[in-house]
Design an enzyme around this catalytic site. Structure first.
Site, PDB file in Angstrom:
ATOM      1  N   SER A   1     -13.429  -0.156   0.711  1.00 52.67           N
ATOM      2  CA  SER A   1     -13.017  -1.192   0.594  1.00 52.67           C
ATOM      3  C   SER A   1     -14.204  -2.323   0.907  1.00 52.67           C
ATOM      4  O   SER A   1     -14.603  -2.183   1.784  1.00 52.67           O
ATOM      5  CB  SER A   1     -11.788  -1.843   1.683  1.00 52.67           C
ATOM      6  OG  SER A   1     -11.548  -3.105   1.499  1.00 52.67           O
TER       7      SER A   1
ATOM      8  N   ASP B   1       0.899  -1.247  -0.222  1.00 54.55           N
ATOM      9  CA  ASP B   1       0.015   0.122   0.024  1.00 54.55           C
ATOM     10  C   ASP B   1       0.861   1.175  -0.028  1.00 54.55           C
ATOM     11  O   ASP B   1       0.633   2.187   0.751  1.00 54.55           O
ATOM     12  CB  ASP B   1      -0.934  -0.120   1.141  1.00 54.55           C
ATOM     13  CG  ASP B   1      -1.618  -1.172   1.291  1.00 54.55           C
ATOM     14  OD1 ASP B   1      -1.927  -1.918   0.424  1.00 54.55           O
ATOM     15  OD2 ASP B   1      -2.003  -1.636   2.552  1.00 54.55           O
TER      16      ASP B   1
ATOM     17  N   ASN C   1     -16.636   0.815   4.284  1.00 56.52           N
ATOM     18  CA  ASN C   1     -15.648   0.479   5.318  1.00 56.52           C
ATOM     19  C   ASN C   1     -14.585   1.411   5.374  1.00 56.52           C
ATOM     20  O   ASN C   1     -13.999   1.680   4.267  1.00 56.52           O
ATOM     21  CB  ASN C   1     -14.914  -0.925   4.829  1.00 56.52           C
ATOM     22  CG  ASN C   1     -14.055  -1.510   5.655  1.00 56.52           C
ATOM     23  OD1 ASN C   1     -13.846  -1.228   6.892  1.00 56.52           O
ATOM     24  ND2 ASN C   1     -13.303  -2.519   5.172  1.00 56.52           N
ATOM     25  N   ALA C   2     -14.216   2.007   6.439  1.00 52.48           N
ATOM     26  CA  ALA C   2     -13.498   3.102   6.634  1.00 52.48           C
ATOM     27  C   ALA C   2     -12.060   2.846   6.588  1.00 52.48           C
ATOM     28  O   ALA C   2     -11.325   2.959   7.620  1.00 52.48           O
ATOM     29  CB  ALA C   2     -14.019   4.172   7.927  1.00 52.48           C
ATOM     30  N   ILE C   3     -11.378   2.482   5.438  1.00 52.53           N
ATOM     31  CA  ILE C   3     -10.029   2.164   5.347  1.00 52.53           C
ATOM     32  C   ILE C   3      -9.527   2.750   3.944  1.00 52.53           C
ATOM     33  O   ILE C   3     -10.420   3.243   3.146  1.00 52.53           O
ATOM     34  CB  ILE C   3      -9.652   0.677   5.454  1.00 52.53           C
ATOM     35  CG1 ILE C   3     -10.397  -0.195   3.971  1.00 52.53           C
ATOM     36  CG2 ILE C   3      -9.962   0.179   6.690  1.00 52.53           C
ATOM     37  CD1 ILE C   3      -9.894  -1.592   4.142  1.00 52.53           C
TER      38      ILE C   3
ATOM     39  N   GLU D   1     -11.213  -1.699  -3.785  1.00 53.82           N
ATOM     40  CA  GLU D   1     -10.629  -0.894  -2.661  1.00 53.82           C
ATOM     41  C   GLU D   1      -9.584   0.140  -3.126  1.00 53.82           C
ATOM     42  O   GLU D   1      -9.487   0.230  -4.380  1.00 53.82           O
ATOM     43  CB  GLU D   1     -10.127  -1.842  -1.650  1.00 53.82           C
ATOM     44  CG  GLU D   1      -8.731  -2.608  -2.151  1.00 53.82           C
ATOM     45  CD  GLU D   1      -8.635  -3.915  -1.267  1.00 53.82           C
ATOM     46  OE1 GLU D   1      -9.251  -4.091  -0.349  1.00 53.82           O
ATOM     47  OE2 GLU D   1      -7.676  -4.480  -1.310  1.00 53.82           O
TER      48      GLU D   1
ATOM     49  N   HIS E   1      -3.157  -1.142  -5.532  1.00 49.80           N
ATOM     50  CA  HIS E   1      -3.055  -0.194  -4.562  1.00 49.80           C
ATOM     51  C   HIS E   1      -2.278   0.851  -4.924  1.00 49.80           C
ATOM     52  O   HIS E   1      -1.224   1.368  -4.205  1.00 49.80           O
ATOM     53  CB  HIS E   1      -2.665  -0.818  -3.157  1.00 49.80           C
ATOM     54  CG  HIS E   1      -3.274   0.168  -1.958  1.00 49.80           C
ATOM     55  ND1 HIS E   1      -3.900  -0.531  -1.257  1.00 49.80           N
ATOM     56  CD2 HIS E   1      -3.146   1.369  -1.544  1.00 49.80           C
ATOM     57  CE1 HIS E   1      -4.544   0.365  -0.266  1.00 49.80           C
ATOM     58  NE2 HIS E   1      -3.741   1.523  -0.554  1.00 49.80           N
TER      59      HIS E   1
ATOM     60  N   TRP F   1     -17.860  -4.020   0.737  1.00 48.34           N
ATOM     61  CA  TRP F   1     -18.958  -3.185   1.206  1.00 48.34           C
ATOM     62  C   TRP F   1     -19.769  -2.798   0.102  1.00 48.34           C
ATOM     63  O   TRP F   1     -19.697  -2.942  -0.945  1.00 48.34           O
ATOM     64  CB  TRP F   1     -18.826  -2.589   2.500  1.00 48.34           C
ATOM     65  CG  TRP F   1     -18.798  -3.391   3.724  1.00 48.34           C
ATOM     66  CD1 TRP F   1     -19.851  -3.750   4.522  1.00 48.34           C
ATOM     67  CD2 TRP F   1     -18.016  -4.185   4.362  1.00 48.34           C
ATOM     68  NE1 TRP F   1     -19.792  -4.546   5.577  1.00 48.34           N
ATOM     69  CE2 TRP F   1     -18.305  -5.114   5.501  1.00 48.34           C
ATOM     70  CE3 TRP F   1     -16.439  -4.144   3.994  1.00 48.34           C
ATOM     71  CZ2 TRP F   1     -17.624  -5.877   6.162  1.00 48.34           C
ATOM     72  CZ3 TRP F   1     -15.829  -5.287   4.642  1.00 48.34           C
ATOM     73  CH2 TRP F   1     -16.291  -5.843   5.901  1.00 48.34           C
TER      74      TRP F   1
ATOM     75  N   GLY G   1     -11.290  -8.125   7.482  1.00 49.07           N
ATOM     76  CA  GLY G   1     -12.542  -8.908   7.151  1.00 49.07           C
ATOM     77  C   GLY G   1     -13.609  -8.164   7.781  1.00 49.07           C
ATOM     78  O   GLY G   1     -14.953  -8.578   7.731  1.00 49.07           O
TER      79      GLY G   1
END
Length: 339
Positions: free
Chosen positions: A179, A44, A159-161, A220, A294, A181, A120
């Site tokens: 990511s 990443d 998803n808060a990433i 993502e 990424h 969801w 996950g």
């Protein structure tokens, strides 16, 4: 999941502002055939530049750090932090590391956005640290914990990433994230604090995959770039983190409006899980670097553009490896990443 990012520059030109920087080095020949040093492990990656030094920050060890004078020779540095902030361990029980750092420079400070989660799960949070400089030897070097920016919970459709900060042509600040969801979301930010507006606006869905019944929707790692009157959204599809068996690849779409809709070269929409492929695995007869994704983007001080990403080296036990590809823009305005 989940690992990821890149923006450009302090003391260089970057989206939404400028600062002084030294010219970039002369690069000849494909970078990925010559890159050397501490390039493994890298996951990443986000690439930025301050003065004459390039920095790659990545997932792992409380934000891994590598530096280079020329994009070719890389040296690992001590990680930025030793522990998660107390608020993060309370917000996301079981979290142990910082994921997918994103770096941007505005308001006279570097802004480090990062994710805290567990594999996950969408019980996740994005936090913020700031510092006036990236140079640990500078007298004013100090990372200040600014606390949480946005959180997600099992009841949310995101998803808060994988955060990515972006400043549009009207100096509006945004945070893209997400990511799996419900896909990639765009949040409006307060330009002074770098956090959500008060009250926060409704997040905008700008990309998503359509999962089979009961199945996952692998998308993502958003990254926003502006070029020649368009906004470009890079996202990664399918699966990272499986070594040489990773199926990750990266697509791009563009829009005149930062809020979308983002479309690929053929008119296909990222909101429908499509778009134009910009990074994918080497040809079958080569079969070495798998699952490239990424990505981050750097516009260097000499005007050259680069995509930074990780890929899994089949000849090195599937190790996650730093990759840097120069970007050329086609006559009709699409990014082409060279190997």
């Amino acid at each position: 999941m989940i690992f990821r990012s890149l923006l450009l520059a302090a003391s260089c030109t970057f989206w939404g502002g400028t600062a002084l920087a030294e010219p970039g080095p002369a690069i000849s020949g494909p970078i990925n055939t010559r890159i050397t040093g501490d390039i493994v492990p890298t996951h990443d990656p986000v690439l930025v530049k301050e003065k004459a030094t390039y920095y790659v920050f990545g997932t792992g060890h409380m934000v891994s750090v590598k530096t280079s004078p020329d994009l070719i020779h890389w040296t690992a540095q001590p990680p930025l932090f030793t522990d998660l902030p107390d608020w993060a361990t309370r917000a996301v029980p079981g979290s142990k590391d910082m994921w997918a750092p994103d770096m941007s420079f505005f308001g006279g400070r570097w802004h480090l956005y990062y994710a805290v989660s567990t594999f996950g799960s969408n019980r996740s949070a994005i936090g913020l640290f700031t510092s006036p400089t990236l140079d640990p030897k500078a007298p004013d070097y100090r990372w200040k914990d600014e606390g949480p920016v946005v959180m997600s919970h099992p009841s949310d459709d995101f998803n808060a990433i994988d955060p990515n900060h972006f400043i549009d042509a009207d100096d509006h600040h945004w945070l893209a994230l997400g990511s799996f969801w419900g896909g990639i979301k765009l949040f409006a930010l307060d330009p002074r604090s770098g956090k959500l507006l008060d009250p926060p606006g409704t997040p905008i869905t700008i990309a998503r995959r359509h999962a089979p019944a009961g199945g996952p929707a692998p998308i993502e790692a958003p990254f926003l770039v502006s070029h020649d009157g368009y906004y470009y959204l890079f996202v990664s599809y399918d699966y990272c983190c499986k070594g040489a068996n990773s199926t990750y690849y990266t697509v791009v779409g563009r829009s005149k409006d930062v809020r979308g809709p983002y479309q690929g070269k053929d008119g296909s929409r990222l909101i429908d899980g499509e778009g134009t492929i910009v990074l994918r695995a080497d040809l079958e007869e080569q079969e070495r670097f798998r699952g490239p994704g990424h990505p981050g983007f750097l516009r260097d001080t000499d005007g050259k553009d680069y995509l930074v990403y990780h890929a899994y080296d089949r000849l090195n036990h599937g190790a996650s490896t730093l990759r840097i590809s120069p970007v050329e823009w086609s006559a009709d305005g699409w990014p082409v990443a060279s190997r």
